[in-house]
Write a protein that holds these residues in place. Structure first.
Motif, PDB file in Angstrom:
ATOM      1  N   ASN A 238      -6.249  -5.695  14.988  1.00  0.00           N
ATOM      2  CA  ASN A 238      -5.133  -4.987  15.637  1.00  0.00           C
ATOM      3  C   ASN A 238      -4.237  -4.295  14.608  1.00  0.00           C
ATOM      4  O   ASN A 238      -2.996  -4.324  14.704  1.00  0.00           O
ATOM      5  CB  ASN A 238      -4.311  -5.943  16.499  1.00  0.00           C
ATOM      6  N   LEU A 239      -4.886  -3.670  13.630  1.00  0.00           N
ATOM      7  CA  LEU A 239      -4.195  -2.946  12.570  1.00  0.00           C
ATOM      8  C   LEU A 239      -4.775  -1.542  12.450  1.00  0.00           C
ATOM      9  O   LEU A 239      -5.842  -1.250  13.005  1.00  0.00           O
ATOM     10  CB  LEU A 239      -4.346  -3.683  11.227  1.00  0.00           C
ATOM     11  N   THR A 240      -4.085  -0.686  11.706  1.00  0.00           N
ATOM     12  CA  THR A 240      -4.567   0.669  11.445  1.00  0.00           C
ATOM     13  C   THR A 240      -4.513   0.938   9.953  1.00  0.00           C
ATOM     14  O   THR A 240      -3.929   0.159   9.181  1.00  0.00           O
ATOM     15  CB  THR A 240      -3.718   1.722  12.171  1.00  0.00           C
ATOM     16  N   ALA A 241      -5.089   2.053   9.542  1.00  0.00           N
ATOM     17  CA  ALA A 241      -5.115   2.417   8.127  1.00  0.00           C
ATOM     18  C   ALA A 241      -3.710   2.531   7.541  1.00  0.00           C
ATOM     19  O   ALA A 241      -3.498   2.267   6.349  1.00  0.00           O
ATOM     20  CB  ALA A 241      -5.877   3.728   7.938  1.00  0.00           C
ATOM     21  N   SER A 242      -2.743   2.898   8.365  1.00  0.00           N
ATOM     22  CA  SER A 242      -1.369   3.046   7.869  1.00  0.00           C
ATOM     23  C   SER A 242      -0.756   1.709   7.463  1.00  0.00           C
ATOM     24  O   SER A 242       0.251   1.667   6.744  1.00  0.00           O
ATOM     25  CB  SER A 242      -0.494   3.720   8.927  1.00  0.00           C
ATOM     26  N   ASP A 243      -1.362   0.591   7.909  1.00  0.00           N
ATOM     27  CA  ASP A 243      -0.852  -0.743   7.562  1.00  0.00           C
ATOM     28  C   ASP A 243      -1.345  -1.221   6.199  1.00  0.00           C
ATOM     29  O   ASP A 243      -0.826  -2.206   5.653  1.00  0.00           O
ATOM     30  CB  ASP A 243      -1.286  -1.766   8.616  1.00  0.00           C
ATOM     31  N   ILE A 305      -5.002  -6.063   2.570  1.00  0.00           N
ATOM     32  CA  ILE A 305      -6.102  -5.517   1.771  1.00  0.00           C
ATOM     33  C   ILE A 305      -7.330  -5.317   2.646  1.00  0.00           C
ATOM     34  O   ILE A 305      -7.660  -6.169   3.476  1.00  0.00           O
ATOM     35  CB  ILE A 305      -6.438  -6.475   0.604  1.00  0.00           C
ATOM     36  N   VAL A 306      -7.994  -4.191   2.441  1.00  0.00           N
ATOM     37  CA  VAL A 306      -9.300  -3.954   3.043  1.00  0.00           C
ATOM     38  C   VAL A 306     -10.319  -3.858   1.918  1.00  0.00           C
ATOM     39  O   VAL A 306     -10.172  -3.041   0.998  1.00  0.00           O
ATOM     40  CB  VAL A 306      -9.329  -2.670   3.885  1.00  0.00           C
ATOM     41  N   ALA A 307     -11.330  -4.706   1.958  1.00  0.00           N
ATOM     42  CA  ALA A 307     -12.437  -4.653   0.999  1.00  0.00           C
ATOM     43  C   ALA A 307     -13.688  -4.199   1.746  1.00  0.00           C
ATOM     44  O   ALA A 307     -14.000  -4.748   2.809  1.00  0.00           O
ATOM     45  CB  ALA A 307     -12.671  -6.022   0.365  1.00  0.00           C
ATOM     46  N   GLU A 308     -14.362  -3.183   1.216  1.00  0.00           N
ATOM     47  CA  GLU A 308     -15.561  -2.667   1.890  1.00  0.00           C
ATOM     48  C   GLU A 308     -16.643  -2.352   0.868  1.00  0.00           C
ATOM     49  O   GLU A 308     -16.345  -2.049  -0.278  1.00  0.00           O
ATOM     50  CB  GLU A 308     -15.229  -1.435   2.746  1.00  0.00           C
ATOM     51  N   ALA A 309     -17.906  -2.474   1.317  1.00  0.00           N
ATOM     52  CA  ALA A 309     -19.027  -2.279   0.391  1.00  0.00           C
ATOM     53  C   ALA A 309     -20.275  -1.876   1.150  1.00  0.00           C
ATOM     54  O   ALA A 309     -20.441  -2.191   2.329  1.00  0.00           O
ATOM     55  CB  ALA A 309     -19.294  -3.573  -0.386  1.00  0.00           C
ATOM     56  N   GLY A 311     -24.692  -1.485   0.229  1.00  0.00           N
ATOM     57  CA  GLY A 311     -25.735  -1.697  -0.760  1.00  0.00           C
ATOM     58  C   GLY A 311     -27.113  -1.610  -0.136  1.00  0.00           C
ATOM     59  O   GLY A 311     -27.278  -1.227   1.022  1.00  0.00           O
ATOM     60  N   GLY A 312     -28.093  -1.979  -0.933  1.00  0.00           N
ATOM     61  CA  GLY A 312     -29.475  -1.906  -0.498  1.00  0.00           C
ATOM     62  C   GLY A 312     -29.696  -2.663   0.797  1.00  0.00           C
ATOM     63  O   GLY A 312     -29.073  -3.671   1.074  1.00  0.00           O
ATOM     64  N   GLY A 313     -30.586  -2.152   1.588  1.00  0.00           N
ATOM     65  CA  GLY A 313     -30.877  -2.752   2.889  1.00  0.00           C
ATOM     66  C   GLY A 313     -31.223  -1.713   3.951  1.00  0.00           C
ATOM     67  O   GLY A 313     -32.286  -1.794   4.511  1.00  0.00           O
ATOM     68  N   LEU A 314     -30.357  -0.740   4.192  1.00  0.00           N
ATOM     69  CA  LEU A 314     -28.970  -0.707   3.777  1.00  0.00           C
ATOM     70  C   LEU A 314     -28.171  -1.812   4.472  1.00  0.00           C
ATOM     71  O   LEU A 314     -28.396  -2.116   5.637  1.00  0.00           O
ATOM     72  CB  LEU A 314     -28.331   0.646   4.121  1.00  0.00           C
ATOM     73  N   ALA A 315     -27.215  -2.386   3.731  1.00  0.00           N
ATOM     74  CA  ALA A 315     -26.304  -3.382   4.269  1.00  0.00           C
ATOM     75  C   ALA A 315     -24.896  -2.952   3.915  1.00  0.00           C
ATOM     76  O   ALA A 315     -24.643  -2.501   2.790  1.00  0.00           O
ATOM     77  CB  ALA A 315     -26.607  -4.759   3.682  1.00  0.00           C
ATOM     78  N   TRP A 316     -23.967  -3.089   4.872  1.00  0.00           N
ATOM     79  CA  TRP A 316     -22.595  -2.692   4.590  1.00  0.00           C
ATOM     80  C   TRP A 316     -21.640  -3.512   5.444  1.00  0.00           C
ATOM     81  O   TRP A 316     -22.035  -4.129   6.434  1.00  0.00           O
ATOM     82  CB  TRP A 316     -22.411  -1.195   4.796  1.00  0.00           C
ATOM     83  N   GLY A 317     -20.383  -3.527   5.045  1.00  0.00           N
ATOM     84  CA  GLY A 317     -19.405  -4.293   5.799  1.00  0.00           C
ATOM     85  C   GLY A 317     -18.036  -4.202   5.188  1.00  0.00           C
ATOM     86  O   GLY A 317     -17.829  -3.609   4.126  1.00  0.00           O
ATOM     87  N   ALA A 318     -17.064  -4.818   5.882  1.00  0.00           N
ATOM     88  CA  ALA A 318     -15.676  -4.801   5.440  1.00  0.00           C
ATOM     89  C   ALA A 318     -14.977  -6.088   5.833  1.00  0.00           C
ATOM     90  O   ALA A 318     -15.361  -6.752   6.800  1.00  0.00           O
ATOM     91  CB  ALA A 318     -14.937  -3.606   6.030  1.00  0.00           C
ATOM     92  N   VAL A 319     -13.948  -6.423   5.088  1.00  0.00           N
ATOM     93  CA  VAL A 319     -13.095  -7.574   5.364  1.00  0.00           C
ATOM     94  C   VAL A 319     -11.650  -7.116   5.307  1.00  0.00           C
ATOM     95  O   VAL A 319     -11.266  -6.364   4.389  1.00  0.00           O
ATOM     96  CB  VAL A 319     -13.316  -8.705   4.332  1.00  0.00           C
ATOM     97  N   VAL A 320     -10.852  -7.537   6.279  1.00  0.00           N
ATOM     98  CA  VAL A 320      -9.411  -7.319   6.250  1.00  0.00           C
ATOM     99  C   VAL A 320      -8.756  -8.660   5.954  1.00  0.00           C
ATOM    100  O   VAL A 320      -9.052  -9.664   6.619  1.00  0.00           O
ATOM    101  CB  VAL A 320      -8.892  -6.752   7.592  1.00  0.00           C
ATOM    102  N   LEU A 321      -7.893  -8.687   4.950  1.00  0.00           N
ATOM    103  CA  LEU A 321      -7.231  -9.929   4.583  1.00  0.00           C
ATOM    104  C   LEU A 321      -5.808  -9.662   4.126  1.00  0.00           C
ATOM    105  O   LEU A 321      -5.486  -8.566   3.669  1.00  0.00           O
ATOM    106  CB  LEU A 321      -8.022 -10.657   3.494  1.00  0.00           C
ATOM    107  N   ARG A 322      -4.989 -10.680   4.262  1.00  0.00           N
ATOM    108  CA  ARG A 322      -3.629 -10.614   3.729  1.00  0.00           C
ATOM    109  C   ARG A 322      -3.539 -11.586   2.560  1.00  0.00           C
ATOM    110  O   ARG A 322      -3.852 -12.754   2.699  1.00  0.00           O
ATOM    111  CB  ARG A 322      -2.587 -10.944   4.798  1.00  0.00           C
ATOM    112  N   TRP A 323      -3.159 -11.067   1.422  1.00  0.00           N
ATOM    113  CA  TRP A 323      -3.170 -11.831   0.174  1.00  0.00           C
ATOM    114  C   TRP A 323      -2.127 -12.959   0.208  1.00  0.00           C
ATOM    115  O   TRP A 323      -1.066 -12.801   0.731  1.00  0.00           O
ATOM    116  CB  TRP A 323      -2.875 -10.897  -0.998  1.00  0.00           C
TER     117      TRP A 323
END
Length: 323
Positions: A238-243, A305-309, A311-323
């Protein structure tokens, strides 16, 4: 109350040997300018002889434990993301477990190439949310220098070795996006694109093989898929890029990083960039960047923080976290 997997420690390790772009000029038809202009990479680290992936991972794990103020006995599980484990088996994670003197709990590897750390975080998060573990050590570690074709100038200049680690701890939150910890994940793969990025060998073929990549095709998929998975993970929280306070992307290529930020409508001032100093360290790149970002004073408690990646597979994904 909502159970959350909260980051309480972070650390990294880089091999001592630093390889500047100029070192390739004597061996390949390439230049420092060519490498920088196409990838943003200026240097990378290569592991020493006998310095295996589990060795790098153990150094990073010890740094993360020290940052968290934890001992190995405080850890219930180790999830290690790597495509370059020391052996076919046992897992590199169990080797780290032994090196840390950890005799309880469990340890296993996750293999999703450059997306591996996102997959490992998602698995560790599930272990904590399900109550199977209270504290999980999550590691990304690679020795990609061992699978390079040194005659292929388009790939061998791009990769490096290293390791990064996080300690996740179960804590209670309010169930809102203001909670610390992992807020959402998004994982994807599509095996039809195997040939775009793969190693042409393995146990079943009784060969080690070398990394092969169709760089232009990978680039074409990367920007679209990375922006899409990041936005999906944000929607789930329930967040957006502006957050976002920081994007911590897989450090593969500065043009991919810039293209993804642009597609998400974000300034590069909100992106943690380490590719110039590390090259592409595959599953190690996100935890390396998180650790370096904290040391630089960029990442602070409470940051989203948004972490995204991808790689081979192709495999991809993202995690949203608050530090």
């Amino acid at each position: 109350m909502t159970r959350r997997a909260v980051i309480i420690g972070v650390g990294h390790y880089l091999p001592e040997r630093v390889v500047e772009n100029a070192e390739f000029e004597a061996k390949l038809e390439t230049t420092d300018e060519w490498i920088r202009s196409r990838s943003g990479i200026e240097r990378r680290h290569f592991a020493a002889e006998g310095e295996t992936t589990s060795v790098l991972a153990t150094h990073a794990a010890k740094a993360a434990l020290a940052d968290a103020g934890c001992d190995a006995d405080d850890i219930d599980a180790i999830v290690l993301a790597t495509s370059t484990a020391d052996f076919t088996f046992p897992s590199a994670a169990t080797m780290v477990q032994a090196a840390l003197g950890m005799t309880k709990g469990f340890a296993f590897d996750v293999q999703a190439v450059c997306a591996g750390f996102v997959y490992a975080l998602s698995n560790a998060n599930a272990l904590i949310l399900s109550g199977q573990a209270k504290r999980v050590l999550v590691i990304g570690a690679e020795t990609f220098s061992r699978i390079m074709d040194w005659t292929d100038r388009s790939t061998c200049v791009l990769f490096g070795d290293g390791a990064g680690a996080l300690v996740l701890e179960a804590q209670n939150g309010e169930g809102s996006a203001d909670d610390r910890g992992l807020l959402s994940t998004d994982l994807n793969s599509d095996g039809r694109y195997k040939d775009l990025l793969h190693v042409d060998g393995g146990v079943s073929t009784q060969s080690t093989g070398f990394l092969r990549m169709q760089g232009n095709q990978v680039f074409r998929h990367a920007v679209e898929k990375l922006a899409s998975t990041a936005n999906t993970a944000l929607d789930r929280a329930n967040l957006t890029a502006s957050d976002i306070d920081w994007i911590v992307p897989h450090q593969a290529n500065i043009r991919i990083i810039q293209g993804t930020a642009k597609k998400m409508g974000l300034s590069m001032d909100k992106v943690v960039v380490t590719v110039q100093d590390h090259g592409n360290t595959s599953a190690a790149s996100i935890p390396l960047a998180l650790s370096v970002g904290k040391l630089r004073g960029q990442i602070k408690q409470g940051d989203l923080i948004v972490a995204e990646a991808i790689g081979g597979g192709l495999a991809w994904g993202a995690v949203v976290l608050r530090w």
